[in-house]
Design a protein around this motif. Structure first.
Motif, PDB file in Angstrom:
ATOM      1  N   ASP A   4     -15.099   9.681  29.452  1.00  0.00           N
ATOM      2  CA  ASP A   4     -14.415  10.522  28.464  1.00  0.00           C
ATOM      3  C   ASP A   4     -15.118  10.350  27.128  1.00  0.00           C
ATOM      4  O   ASP A   4     -14.916   9.378  26.427  1.00  0.00           O
ATOM      5  CB  ASP A   4     -12.946  10.117  28.354  1.00  0.00           C
ATOM      6  N   ALA A  42     -13.175  18.592  35.534  1.00  0.00           N
ATOM      7  CA  ALA A  42     -13.684  18.295  34.191  1.00  0.00           C
ATOM      8  C   ALA A  42     -13.627  19.554  33.338  1.00  0.00           C
ATOM      9  O   ALA A  42     -14.595  19.975  32.719  1.00  0.00           O
ATOM     10  CB  ALA A  42     -15.101  17.719  34.246  1.00  0.00           C
ATOM     11  N   GLY A  44     -12.370  20.413  30.530  1.00  0.00           N
ATOM     12  CA  GLY A  44     -12.432  20.465  29.069  1.00  0.00           C
ATOM     13  C   GLY A  44     -11.248  21.245  28.524  1.00  0.00           C
ATOM     14  O   GLY A  44     -10.098  20.918  28.800  1.00  0.00           O
ATOM     15  N   ASP A  63      -8.994  17.093  33.984  1.00  0.00           N
ATOM     16  CA  ASP A  63      -9.918  16.419  33.073  1.00  0.00           C
ATOM     17  C   ASP A  63      -9.371  15.008  32.841  1.00  0.00           C
ATOM     18  O   ASP A  63      -8.155  14.785  32.960  1.00  0.00           O
ATOM     19  CB  ASP A  63     -10.026  17.173  31.741  1.00  0.00           C
ATOM     20  N   GLN A 102     -20.722  21.950  32.723  1.00  0.00           N
ATOM     21  CA  GLN A 102     -21.168  21.121  31.602  1.00  0.00           C
ATOM     22  C   GLN A 102     -20.637  19.681  31.689  1.00  0.00           C
ATOM     23  O   GLN A 102     -20.439  19.015  30.681  1.00  0.00           O
ATOM     24  CB  GLN A 102     -20.732  21.775  30.266  1.00  0.00           C
ATOM     25  N   ALA A 103     -20.427  19.178  32.907  1.00  0.00           N
ATOM     26  CA  ALA A 103     -19.826  17.837  33.022  1.00  0.00           C
ATOM     27  C   ALA A 103     -20.261  17.057  34.257  1.00  0.00           C
ATOM     28  O   ALA A 103     -19.894  15.893  34.388  1.00  0.00           O
ATOM     29  CB  ALA A 103     -18.303  17.957  33.021  1.00  0.00           C
ATOM     30  N   TRP A 106     -21.576  13.457  34.045  1.00  0.00           N
ATOM     31  CA  TRP A 106     -20.688  12.347  33.675  1.00  0.00           C
ATOM     32  C   TRP A 106     -19.973  11.750  34.892  1.00  0.00           C
ATOM     33  O   TRP A 106     -19.274  10.750  34.771  1.00  0.00           O
ATOM     34  CB  TRP A 106     -19.621  12.821  32.683  1.00  0.00           C
ATOM     35  N   SER A 202     -21.234  14.720  21.800  1.00  0.00           N
ATOM     36  CA  SER A 202     -20.708  13.367  22.005  1.00  0.00           C
ATOM     37  C   SER A 202     -21.478  12.329  21.197  1.00  0.00           C
ATOM     38  O   SER A 202     -20.910  11.317  20.765  1.00  0.00           O
ATOM     39  CB  SER A 202     -20.741  13.007  23.493  1.00  0.00           C
TER      40      SER A 202
END
Length: 246
Positions: A4, A42, A44, A63, A102-103, A106, A202
């Motif tokens: 996160d 995820a 967002g 998320d 876009q995740a 992670w 980030s």
């Protein structure tokens, strides 16, 4: 488990992060046989979920950031929940489509694949995508932003950022591959929107945590010199995309 890195700037993320082109969704949906339930993982602030909601009876969007979910775009057939990508409360054989916008970099890919395989119907589709290097159509501005990225924020990015820079070519994506096309998001922005987008990175929050101040005034000064106030410029975000069958 997934990281996160966006809760603190969730308001900026909701305001300034670009969406994705209709053609991208059309391409994904052309492979989906049944459009009952989709999982936007995820999510967002729900940018992909809200589009999927126009095509599926129900969308479940998850998320790990409660702050992101609090700011998500609401729609009657979207159910938002806070949980990690790798461990969900969903029943077996539930989903027709999984999207990760876009995740994916992670996420713990091996654990995620186990969960995806469990909760998805056989033959369901999984789509992941990411954008990198926004293009403001002005070389001087582009160079200034990239210089800021490389020489100011570089040490503050999480190590998983490398997968974005490698355009998702090196991510583990162990599914039956389907054909993909090239897409890009094109927006008409004023300079304040570009600065807002950069503020949502980030790495900016990590910089602030380490140094006790924001680096945004550095790039803001450069952009303001090169981009007249009120002037609208086309900004393109090339999208890098993988599509598979579960």
């Amino acid at each position: 488990m997934a990281k996160d890195l966006f809760s603190k700037q969730s308001d900026l993320y909701a305001r300034y992060r670009p969406g994705y082109p209709k053609e991208l969704y059309d391409h994904i949906l052309s492979f989906v046989k049944e459009k009952s339930i989709a999982w936007d993982c995820a999510t967002g602030n729900g940018q992909a979920a809200v589009v999927l909601a126009d095509h599926f009876k129900k969308v479940i969007a998850t998320d790990i950031s409660a702050a992101q979910i609090d700011r998500a775009i609401k729609k009657e057939n979207i159910e938002y929940s806070v949980c990690p990508a790798e461990s969900t409360p969903f029943a077996d054989n539930t989903f027709d489509l999984v999207t990760v916008a876009q995740a994916y970099h992670w996420i713990n890919w091996k654990e995620f694949k186990k969960e995806v395989t469990r909760v998805c119907k056989p033959g369901a589709i999984i789509a992941i995508w990411v954008y990198f290097r926004n293009m403001p159509g002005d070389k001087k501005i582009d160079d200034a932003i990239f210089n800021f990225y490389e020489n100011v924020t570089r040490p503050y990015w999480d190590e998983a950022r490398k997968y974005v820079e490698e355009l998702y070519e090196t991510v583990e994506f162990d599914y039956e591959l389907l054909s993909v096309k090239q897409f890009e998001t094109t927006l008409n922005w004023q300079r304040e929107e570009m600065i807002g987008y950069i503020s949502s990175w980030s790495a900016i929050q990590k910089y602030i945590k380490v140094n006790g101040r924001s680096p945004i005034p550095i790039i803001e000064e450069e952009i303001n010199k090169l981009w007249p106030e009120g002037e609208v410029k086309k900004v393109s975000f090339p999208i890098y995309f993988k599509l598979g069958k579960i």
